[in-house]
Design an enzyme around this catalytic site. Structure first.
Site, mmCIF file in Angstrom:
data_model
loop_
_atom_site.group_PDB
_atom_site.id
_atom_site.type_symbol
_atom_site.label_atom_id
_atom_site.label_comp_id
_atom_site.label_asym_id
_atom_site.label_seq_id
_atom_site.Cartn_x
_atom_site.Cartn_y
_atom_site.Cartn_z
ATOM 1 C CE1 TYR B 110 -4.246 -1.126 -0.319
ATOM 2 C CE2 TYR B 110 -3.525 -2.811 1.233
ATOM 3 C CZ TYR B 110 -4.445 -2.343 0.314
ATOM 4 O OH TYR B 110 -5.555 -3.076 0.017
ATOM 5 C CD GLU B 206 3.541 -30.732 7.272
ATOM 6 O OE1 GLU B 206 4.088 -31.843 7.422
ATOM 7 O OE2 GLU B 206 2.902 -30.421 6.266
ATOM 8 C CG ASP B 258 1.709 -34.349 7.111
ATOM 9 O OD1 ASP B 258 1.628 -34.675 8.319
ATOM 10 O OD2 ASP B 258 0.935 -33.542 6.550
#
Lengths: 735, 378
Positions: B110, B206, B258
């Site tokens: 911005y 994770e 994972d």
């Protein structure tokens, strides 16, 4: 033919009544058919198929005659075409209505005793028997128009003709007798005034123009002819209209000034959809005209008459055996005891003394053999020798091509495009008749981009408006590979794009497909020349399009750079306090230098016709209108950059006024070129007279309008030199 | 475990660092100005952040940025806009340094956003464009993001036997309730100081859901450790904090991720750095980080049901092969076996799949057993 059929049909009846019909009784009914009678029954052959076309053909024949007469007498043609509405109360939807068509010229006039023959007889004229380039050929036109008028309205045609300055004017009214192919004079008087006073006071427009000495003044018409024909016709604008015909005539005859007074009431078209499309195209071919109070003036573009053409003898390869036999017979009749050698030399072109004797020997005769001694077998041998001999093509001084420079001037005047190219081929021969093909193309600008190209055709400077697809030129256009020149072209069709193609055939004898002279017959030699001319133009266009593509790309690049330079200058200033204007200027200079191609190409190709220096035809026959291109380049930046506040804007650029102006003009142009598609759509919605909108008003005397236009464009082009800081591409963005 | 090391960068005061950064920006702008006024094309040198310009430093065990750099010039059609954006952001950063404030990535978007004068074009089309330019600036200026006064959004959680001082506030990570301490984007010593640490190791999981399981079971208390989570691919703040814990406090870092190419790559990034941030590997990578699981063999070893299998799709297979071919995995037998095992299985498994055994199987059995058996991949 019709009469013969009638006789055949009548036969069975008679048979039943008196069965004994023999050759004798039939012979009583076998008689001559007058040409007039024949054409009265077959008027479509002459172009009088329907009321609308009849109106056009009438005007076309009269204008052709006028131009021919003026040129032959070496007078710069001044022609007025006036259509008067004789039944203004008739509903606008009527199939046809009664009009009076008047065509006035400043030609040499006609001597009294010839008036009946010229206007009252079919197949009577000066042009049929000679091999010389002219608009009219057969001597049918104007008489047929008069005949059509007489048949549809019963009114004779009125002729005013003044063959000698200072002498009285003949006012004659003629009604043709179709049975005898002779005119009957219904009125014959001598009057003082020419052109007729009445014509000047027809409308407010004619009065206004006459007051400015621009319409039918006695000074401009020391001699001349005025023909008025009343007829049942229909006046309607669009494709194949009187307007289009005059417009195209003006393009092909830049030396003529034509004033057109259309009728006050225009017949509304009953198929608006079809017409809007046609209107859009017609509007695309805008005219350099002034239109005041309904009077349209097609100004004179050049002040030289076309080259005077010579009459030529037939070329040996251009005749048939029967004609050779007839010529031999005619020669013997006029030159009793003339030799074959002399015959060959006198009656043909391109036969030198040595070729003549060579020909005599090759058919086993000597130069001294008398023409009278030549029998049909020898004539046939001679004919064969003609075909086998190597002869120079016929001389070309019998042709008056429009010329590359005039072609460009004509196109520029009539078509608002950005690129023009023209090419004029060397003369060639078909059937022993010399002809010359010229072609011109106009591309881009305000032409509609999504339609098939418009093909405008001319034969001996006469526009051909009908039967386009039957015309040799149309085939030549379809057979030319336009894809090679960066245009899209459906298989075996007319190319699609903002393109107008003009083809002109000049010849001592244009082979039309019919008497109404609407299409050129498809001779291989002619089509080949047309294709070569088109290819020449196409190559120039292809080169230009490729250059333009590059130019656009560079212009786009420059535009991108320019957009960010201001931001960068500001950021650098904010970080380390450098003078933003100095950085801005330095970067802008670099941006312009790096994209110089955008300027370069503009200048490189800015070959504008130089009207002042008659240095012969333009070498490469190319004309580019800069204000139609440049805007496309500057398209993205067309909104002027808002001033960046650097605090030190005291040093304003001097040429602000100039740059500002050119910026706005390019803005307008850019819209036109970029949105040509949508624009044409917008045009289609509006009425034709207003739709032909950007009617460029001639600023000075109407004659010099085209010249002024050229010069103005050239000046604009010159102002776009690279490096000059005042050019519209620099400065104005920022300050 | 590893001994406490000295921090890699010499500690400088905030002021000194700001002055250095400002000088770099001014140099950049001065160069642009000089080149412009001399009639040369202004350019910015941007080191290339691609795999081809990423070097595997086998000795250090980290990814490093190669020497290749791109010259971003104003007069190159495809670079003109990014050149302009680079200058805009440079100017913005100078403003931030002067104002002694920091902005988020979105904030920077911005700050630089306005319409280019005289056009309808915005300086930045979206935040991604702005983020890319900022990453470019980091490498061109050889300055860290925090040195540019820019931070990313918080995305990471920590809890455990450690007390830290964050911007002067003392935070006891043992008393963080169920939410945990949100790891900020900037974790440099001038923002975060380690006050007291009892933990013996760090367990990094994770995602947040797994982290919550461990936190609820007070795993960190039972095993005297620090528990962190990085919301998938851990952001720089999390990685930097792990690195500092590892480097400054000498804590070993274990990962529970994972069993899929995504998990493998997270481990790879934590261990040796990422391709896009190769220039920061020196201060982010943890070469001795350990991969606890989930392992491809766990399906059988833990006796999991068929239901936990998630079939590998084509993208997964392609990605797995790509990872296996990375130079830092290529010569690693353990990892080659691990990836081959997953491909042989033909399915992937999430950490949560262990819940099918028991709600607290992962915290009470799986991790403690692995740690005890020192069963991990390195």
């Amino acid at each position: 033919m019709a009469a013969k059929e009638a006789a055949v049909v009548a036969e069975p009846k008679k048979k039943s009544a008196t069965p004994k019909v023999d050759a004798e009784s039939m012979a009583t009914r076998q008689r001559d058919i007058s040409v007039s009678e024949f054409f009265a029954k077959n008027r479509h052959l002459l172009g009088f198929d329907n009321p609308r076309k009849a109106m056009l053909t009438t005007i076309k024949e009269a204008v052709d005659n006028s131009l021919d007469a003026c040129e032959e007498a070496e007078i710069l043609p001044e022609i007025a075409v006036i259509i008067e509405d004789l039944e203004p109360t008739r509903p606008a939807t009527a199939k046809s209505s009664r009009y009076r068509v008047t065509v006035v010229d400043n030609g040499p006039g006609i001597v009294r005793k010839q008036v009946e023959n010229i206007f009252g007889r079919l197949l009577y004229g000066s042009k049929f028997h000679r091999l010389k380039m002219s608009r009219g050929q057969q001597g049918i036109g104007i008489s047929a128009a008069g005949m059509y008028g007489l048949i549809t309205t019963g009114r004779p045609m009125a002729i005013f003709t003044k063959p000698k300055a200072g002498q009285p004017t003949h006012h004659i009214e003629l009604a043709m007798n179709t049975k005898t192919n002779r005119a009957e004079v219904t009125f014959d008087k001598e009057v003082k005034v020419f052109p007729p006073d009445r014509l000047r006071n027809l409308t407010a427009g004619t009065r206004a123009l006459a007051e400015q000495s621009g319409f039918l003044t006695a000074e401009e018409f020391p001699t001349g002819t005025s023909v008025s024909i009343e007829l049942d016709g229909k006046y309607q604008r669009g494709r194949g209209s009187v307007d289009e015909f005059l417009e195209l005539t003006a393009i092909a005859n830049p030396h003529a000034r034509i004033v057109f007074v259309p009728p006050t009431r225009v017949t509304e078209d009953d198929e608006p959809d079809v017409l809007t499309a046609a209107e859009a195209s017609a509007a695309a071919v805008a005219k350099v005209t002034t239109e005041t109070n309904g009077v349209i003036v097609f100004p004179r573009g050049v002040h030289e008459l076309p080259r005077e053409t010579k009459e030529i003898q037939p070329h040996p390869k251009g005749i048939e055996l029967g004609i050779l036999l007839q010529m031999l017979k005619d020669y013997e009749a006029t030159e009793k005891g003339g030799t074959l050698f002399k015959f060959l030399q006198e009656c043909f072109c391109r036969v030198s003394a040595s070729t003549a004797s060579g020909m005599c020997e090759s058919i086993g005769l000597t130069s001294r053999t008398k023409v009278a001694d030549i029998g049909p077998p020898q004539a046939e041998k001679l004919f064969k020798v003609f075909q086998e001999s190597k002869l120079a093509p016929p001389p070309t001084d019998c042709l008056a091509p429009i010329g590359v420079r005039q072609l460009l001037a004509g196109m520029l005047k009539g078509v608002r495009a950005e690129f023009y190219a023209a090419s004029s081929r060397e003369a060639d021969v078909y059937r022993g008749r010399p002809f010359q093909i010229e072609a011109a193309i106009a591309f881009g600008g305000e032409l509609p981009g999504d339609e098939t190209a418009r093909v405008i055709r001319f034969a001996n400077r006469v526009p051909l408006l009908f039967q386009q697809s039957a015309c040799s030129s149309f085939k030549a256009v379809s057979e030319t590979g336009w894809k090679n020149y960066n245009l899209s072209q459906p298989r075996g069709g007319i190319p699609v794009g903002p393109l107008v193609i003009m083809i002109h055939m000049a010849s001592v004898w244009v082979p039309f497909t019919s008497e109404s002279k609407e299409a050129i017959a498809d001779y291989d030699e002619i089509r080949k020349e047309m294709k070569l001319a088109l290819m020449e133009c196409g190559r120039k266009l292809g080169t230009y399009l490729r250059k333009r593509q590059r130019m656009r790309r560079e212009g786009l690049r420059r535009d991108v750079f320019e957009r960010y330079i201001g931001e960068i200058a500001k950021a650098v200033h904010a970080i380390m306090g450098a003078d933003p204007k100095a950085i801005y200027d330095a970067l802008l200079e670099q941006a312009n230098a790096r994209t110089a191609v955008a300027d370069q190409v503009l200048d490189e190709d800015g070959k504008v016709i130089k009207d002042e220096e008659p240095s012969g035809p333009d070498d490469d026959g190319v004309l580019i209108v800069h204000d139609a291109i440049a805007p496309a380049v500057a398209q993205l930046s067309s909104t002027p950059f808002a001033p960046l506040d650097f605090g030190n804007t005291a040093k304003k650029q001097s040429g602000a006024g100039v740059t500002g102006k050119s910026n706005t003009s390019s803005k307008a142009g850019s819209k036109a070129s970029s949105k040509s598609g949508s624009k044409s759509a917008a045009r289609a919605n509006s009425k034709p007279d207003s739709a032909a909108s950007p009617k460029r008003t001639a600023k000075k005397a109407p004659e010099s309008a085209a010249r002024t236009e050229l010069r103005a464009r050239a000046a604009k082009a010159a102002s776009r030199k690279p490096g000059s800081n005042k050019s519209s591409n620099d400065g104005p963005r920022l300050f | 475990m590893a001994k406490q090391k000295t921090p890699s960068a010499p500690a400088r005061t905030k002021k000194e660092r700001d002055a250095a950064t400002e000088k770099k920006i001014v140099t950049l702008a001065t160069d642009v100005a000089k080149r412009s006024l001399a009639g040369n094309e202004p350019i910015v040198r941007v080191p290339t952040r691609t795999k081809s310009n990423t070097l595997w430093n086998k000795k250090k065990g980290i990814l490093q940025m190669g020497p290749a750099a791109q010259e971003r010039g104003l007069f190159n059609l495809s670079q003109a806009k990014s050149f302009m954006q680079t200058m805009l952001h440079s100017s913005s950063i100078k403003d931030l340094i002067a104002a002694e404030k920091t902005l988020s990535l979105r904030g920077m978007f911005y700050k630089g956003l306005h319409t280019v004068a005289g056009t309808k074009e915005k300086t930045f089309a979206d935040q991604d464009e702005s983020d890319g330019i900022l990453e470019d600036l980091e490498v061109s200026l050889a300055a860290l993001r925090e040195e540019l006064h820019i931070f990313a959004k918080k995305a990471g959680t920590m809890v455990g036997n450690i007390t830290i001082i964050d911007s002067g506030d003392e935070i006891d990570c043992r008393r963080m309730g169920s939410g945990g301490y949100a790891i900020p984007s900037i974790v440099e010593p001038d923002v975060i100081k380690f006050k007291k640490c009892d933990a013996k190791f760090v367990l990094h999981v994770e995602k947040n859901t797994v982290w919550s399981r461990f936190n609820e079971d007070r795993f960190w208390e039972k095993h005297n450790c620090i528990l962190t989570e990085g919301g998938g691919q851990p952001p720089r703040g999390v990685r930097r904090l792990l690195r500092r814990l590892n480097e400054e406090l000498g804590l070993p870092v274990y990962c529970l991720l994972d069993c899929d190419p995504w998990g493998h790559y997270i481990y790879s990034v934590i261990k040796q750095g990422s391709i896009s941030l190769a220039f920061e590997s020196e201060r982010l990578a943890i070469p001795d980080v350990k991969y606890l699981g989930i392992r491809a063999s766990d399906y059988r070893a833990c006796g999991l049901s068929d239901d936990v299998q998630i079939a590998l799709n084509d993208t997964d297979i392609k990605r797995a092969k790509e990872i296996a071919a990375y130079p830092w995995f290529e010569g690693h037998k353990g990892w080659q076996r691990e990836i081959a095992g997953m491909l042989n299985n033909g399915f992937k498994m999430e950490v949560e799949s262990l819940i099918t055994k028991d709600i607290s199987y992962v915290t009470e059995t799986y991790v403690p057993e692995r740690l005890k058996a020192k069963d991990w991949l390195e």
